[in-house]
Design a protein around this motif. Structure first.
Motif, mmCIF file in Angstrom:
data_model
loop_
_atom_site.group_PDB
_atom_site.id
_atom_site.type_symbol
_atom_site.label_atom_id
_atom_site.label_comp_id
_atom_site.label_asym_id
_atom_site.label_seq_id
_atom_site.Cartn_x
_atom_site.Cartn_y
_atom_site.Cartn_z
ATOM 1 N N ILE A 1 0.885 -0.892 0.413
ATOM 2 C CA ILE A 1 0.210 0.047 0.427
ATOM 3 C C ILE A 1 0.852 1.024 0.223
ATOM 4 C CG2 ILE A 1 -1.420 1.847 1.600
ATOM 5 C CD1 ILE A 1 -2.231 -1.159 2.705
ATOM 6 N N LYS A 2 0.511 2.144 -1.008
ATOM 7 C CA LYS A 2 0.983 3.922 -0.971
ATOM 8 C C LYS A 2 0.445 4.495 -0.016
ATOM 9 C CE LYS A 2 3.395 2.392 -5.279
ATOM 10 N NZ LYS A 2 2.376 1.533 -6.295
ATOM 11 N N MET A 3 1.112 5.029 1.190
ATOM 12 C CA MET A 3 0.174 5.603 2.097
ATOM 13 C C MET A 3 0.234 7.704 1.742
ATOM 14 S SD MET A 3 -1.932 4.014 3.843
ATOM 15 C CE MET A 3 -2.673 5.501 5.136
ATOM 16 N N ILE A 4 -0.712 7.886 1.960
ATOM 17 C CA ILE A 4 -0.388 9.452 1.503
ATOM 18 C C ILE A 4 -1.145 10.262 2.418
ATOM 19 C CG2 ILE A 4 -1.471 11.683 0.075
ATOM 20 C CD1 ILE A 4 -1.626 9.916 -2.654
ATOM 21 N N GLU A 5 -0.562 10.512 3.716
ATOM 22 C CA GLU A 5 -0.958 11.137 4.754
ATOM 23 C C GLU A 5 -1.028 12.439 4.691
ATOM 24 O OE1 GLU A 5 2.160 9.524 6.977
ATOM 25 O OE2 GLU A 5 2.061 7.740 6.985
ATOM 26 N N ARG A 6 -2.522 13.501 4.760
ATOM 27 C CA ARG A 6 -2.256 14.902 5.068
ATOM 28 C C ARG A 6 -2.959 14.739 6.258
ATOM 29 N NH1 ARG A 6 -6.337 14.231 -0.875
ATOM 30 N NH2 ARG A 6 -4.270 13.828 -2.424
ATOM 31 N N ASN B 1 -0.805 -2.677 -4.054
ATOM 32 C CA ASN B 1 -2.596 -2.606 -4.059
ATOM 33 C C ASN B 1 -2.233 -1.297 -4.192
ATOM 34 O OD1 ASN B 1 -3.985 -5.116 -3.909
ATOM 35 N ND2 ASN B 1 -2.168 -5.622 -1.619
ATOM 36 N N GLY B 2 -1.530 -0.338 -4.913
ATOM 37 C CA GLY B 2 -1.898 1.102 -4.729
ATOM 38 C C GLY B 2 -1.761 1.571 -3.548
ATOM 39 N N TYR B 3 -2.873 3.403 -3.962
ATOM 40 C CA TYR B 3 -2.624 4.199 -2.929
ATOM 41 C C TYR B 3 -3.886 4.275 -1.923
ATOM 42 C CZ TYR B 3 0.612 6.618 -6.112
ATOM 43 O OH TYR B 3 2.240 6.903 -6.689
ATOM 44 N N GLU C 1 -14.685 12.060 -2.204
ATOM 45 C CA GLU C 1 -13.948 12.969 -3.250
ATOM 46 C C GLU C 1 -12.454 12.340 -2.592
ATOM 47 O OE1 GLU C 1 -10.876 17.281 -1.686
ATOM 48 O OE2 GLU C 1 -13.154 17.092 -1.473
ATOM 49 N N LEU C 2 -12.018 11.155 -1.676
ATOM 50 C CA LEU C 2 -10.819 11.031 -1.780
ATOM 51 C C LEU C 2 -11.073 9.421 -2.640
ATOM 52 C CD1 LEU C 2 -10.025 10.257 2.424
ATOM 53 C CD2 LEU C 2 -9.152 11.987 0.214
ATOM 54 N N ASP C 3 -12.096 9.077 -3.048
ATOM 55 C CA ASP C 3 -12.476 7.750 -3.559
ATOM 56 C C ASP C 3 -12.011 8.303 -5.365
ATOM 57 O OD1 ASP C 3 -12.483 6.505 -1.221
ATOM 58 O OD2 ASP C 3 -14.437 6.026 -1.618
ATOM 59 N N LYS C 4 -12.543 8.943 -5.832
ATOM 60 C CA LYS C 4 -12.209 9.468 -6.761
ATOM 61 C C LYS C 4 -11.002 9.834 -7.481
ATOM 62 C CE LYS C 4 -17.036 11.570 -7.879
ATOM 63 N NZ LYS C 4 -17.497 12.250 -8.769
ATOM 64 N N GLU C 5 -10.805 10.512 -6.020
ATOM 65 C CA GLU C 5 -8.524 10.827 -6.917
ATOM 66 C C GLU C 5 -7.942 9.967 -6.392
ATOM 67 O OE1 GLU C 5 -5.343 13.531 -3.885
ATOM 68 O OE2 GLU C 5 -7.413 13.568 -3.766
ATOM 69 N N VAL C 6 -8.089 8.610 -5.739
ATOM 70 C CA VAL C 6 -7.467 7.413 -5.850
ATOM 71 C C VAL C 6 -7.738 6.601 -6.863
ATOM 72 C CG1 VAL C 6 -7.209 4.789 -4.214
ATOM 73 C CG2 VAL C 6 -7.198 6.615 -3.094
ATOM 74 N N GLU C 7 -9.412 6.567 -6.827
ATOM 75 C CA GLU C 7 -9.355 5.359 -8.255
ATOM 76 C C GLU C 7 -8.334 6.418 -9.480
ATOM 77 O OE1 GLU C 7 -13.030 4.823 -11.448
ATOM 78 O OE2 GLU C 7 -13.312 5.461 -9.295
ATOM 79 N N ALA C 8 -8.481 7.613 -9.977
ATOM 80 C CA ALA C 8 -7.375 8.398 -10.876
ATOM 81 C C ALA C 8 -5.773 7.645 -10.512
ATOM 82 C CB ALA C 8 -7.569 10.211 -10.833
ATOM 83 N N MET C 9 -5.524 7.760 -9.612
ATOM 84 C CA MET C 9 -4.305 7.296 -9.068
ATOM 85 C C MET C 9 -4.103 5.729 -9.973
ATOM 86 S SD MET C 9 -2.893 9.903 -5.995
ATOM 87 C CE MET C 9 -4.046 9.232 -5.261
ATOM 88 N N ASN C 10 -5.100 4.937 -9.128
ATOM 89 C CA ASN C 10 -4.379 3.836 -9.851
ATOM 90 C C ASN C 10 -5.353 3.351 -10.578
ATOM 91 O OD1 ASN C 10 -3.661 3.606 -6.418
ATOM 92 N ND2 ASN C 10 -5.639 3.228 -5.478
ATOM 93 N N PRO D 1 -4.684 2.568 -14.758
ATOM 94 C CA PRO D 1 -3.751 2.217 -15.773
ATOM 95 C C PRO D 1 -3.354 3.484 -15.798
ATOM 96 C CG PRO D 1 -5.799 0.415 -16.197
ATOM 97 C CD PRO D 1 -6.367 1.677 -15.272
ATOM 98 N N ALA D 2 -3.716 3.847 -16.399
ATOM 99 C CA ALA D 2 -3.221 5.482 -17.463
ATOM 100 C C ALA D 2 -2.655 5.996 -16.500
ATOM 101 C CB ALA D 2 -4.182 5.843 -18.177
ATOM 102 N N SER D 3 -3.181 6.256 -14.747
ATOM 103 C CA SER D 3 -1.627 6.972 -14.457
ATOM 104 C C SER D 3 -0.388 6.427 -13.940
ATOM 105 C CB SER D 3 -2.735 7.270 -13.334
ATOM 106 O OG SER D 3 -1.704 7.400 -12.120
ATOM 107 N N SER D 4 -0.629 4.816 -14.652
ATOM 108 C CA SER D 4 0.416 4.405 -13.531
ATOM 109 C C SER D 4 1.337 4.133 -15.261
ATOM 110 C CB SER D 4 0.589 2.612 -13.471
ATOM 111 O OG SER D 4 -0.279 2.022 -13.893
ATOM 112 N N LYS D 5 1.352 4.454 -15.555
ATOM 113 C CA LYS D 5 2.268 4.288 -17.043
ATOM 114 C C LYS D 5 3.126 5.559 -17.486
ATOM 115 C CE LYS D 5 -0.402 0.784 -20.038
ATOM 116 N NZ LYS D 5 -1.428 1.055 -21.269
ATOM 117 N N LYS D 6 2.629 7.142 -16.558
ATOM 118 C CA LYS D 6 3.108 8.214 -16.434
ATOM 119 C C LYS D 6 4.428 8.315 -15.863
ATOM 120 C CE LYS D 6 -1.659 10.607 -17.195
ATOM 121 N NZ LYS D 6 -2.630 11.610 -17.075
#
Length: 247
Positions: A51-56, A193-195, A231-240, A242-247
């Motif tokens: 798991i890649k944790m993002i802590e705010r 397992n993504g963000y 809001e967080l779920d949408k952000e995580v979905e975008a980060m996880n 496949p298109a995002s992981s290729k960048k």
């Protein structure tokens, strides 16, 4: 195979943390400072689970003073995600049966957490007053899960009012802490397992709420957390993605 390896690492790590933790805590048993220390140690297991944790966590959080933190309680992975947000001098409130969990139970008790009997309503109500008294007398913060149980994919469940009664009695703010959805997102046999995002929201001033407005306070807090989790779920979905992981 990966799931087995992870399981072995988690068990060995837990035994080490609990063994040395028990010895260390014996020099200052039930001291609230220990909860953050061992919460953050268990938070390091996020790496084991891929798991890649993002802590705010706001810098000013350490200056909030005594507060009641409320978080969304999803599943057992909260131990390695939400625990990263525990602040200094903060204890949690848990059911008495936690003491009987092998290895972990004794550490949970000796670090200073508050145990309640959820099966006894009269005792539970008395405990809320005790929580408020401890906040005022010991100048501590308390972490609670207002859903009262793990949601396990059912969304943010209706809030019980105990945490909010305690906040009003103690005259301390409510601080919501939200974690993006993990239910069904973490696979033990998957390497990455993504963000996962954990975000602490601004404190809610409870001084404008009377004792007869506890349910209103609880529902307003729940709505704030519902919106943030979405809001967080949408952000995580975008980060996880496949298109995002290729960048």
């Amino acid at each position: 195979m990966l799931a087995i390896i992870r399981g072995i690492i988690v068990v060995l790590y837990t035994i080490l943390v609990v063994t040395f933790g028990m010895i260390y805590c014996m020099f200052s048993p039930r001291n609230p400072k220990h909860v953050m220390t061992y919460g953050h140690l268990f938070g390091k297991l996020s790496h084991v689970f891929g798991i890649k944790m993002i802590e705010r966590i706001p810098e000013e959080a350490k200056k909030y003073g005594p507060s009641i933190y409320v978080g969304n309680h999803q599943n057992n992975y909260d131990m390695v995600t939400m625990s990263n947000a525990v602040q200094p001098n903060t204890v949690t409130v848990g059911k008495k049966s936690l003491v009987f969990i092998p290895f972990f139970g004794l550490l949970y008790w000796i670090t200073g957490n508050i145990l309640i009997d959820r099966g006894n309503r009269s005792k539970a109500h008395g405990t809320i007053s005790q929580v408020a008294d401890q906040i005022k007398s010991k100048k501590i913060s308390v972490w609670m899960f207002p859903e009262g149980t793990r949601s396990r994919g059912r969304g943010l469940l209706p809030f019980k009012t105990g945490a909010f009664h305690a906040a009003i009695q103690a005259g301390v703010p409510i601080v919501p802490v939200c974690v993006s959805t993990t239910q069904g997102k973490i696979k033990l046999n998957r390497w990455n397992n993504g963000y996962v995002i954990v975000e602490m929201l601004p404190p809610i001033d409870v001084s404008k709420y009377g004792k007869d407005q506890v349910r209103q306070l609880a529902e307003e807090c729940r709505q704030i957390m519902l919106a943030k989790i979405a809001e967080l779920d949408k952000e995580v979905e975008a980060m996880n993605s496949p298109a995002s992981s290729k960048k």
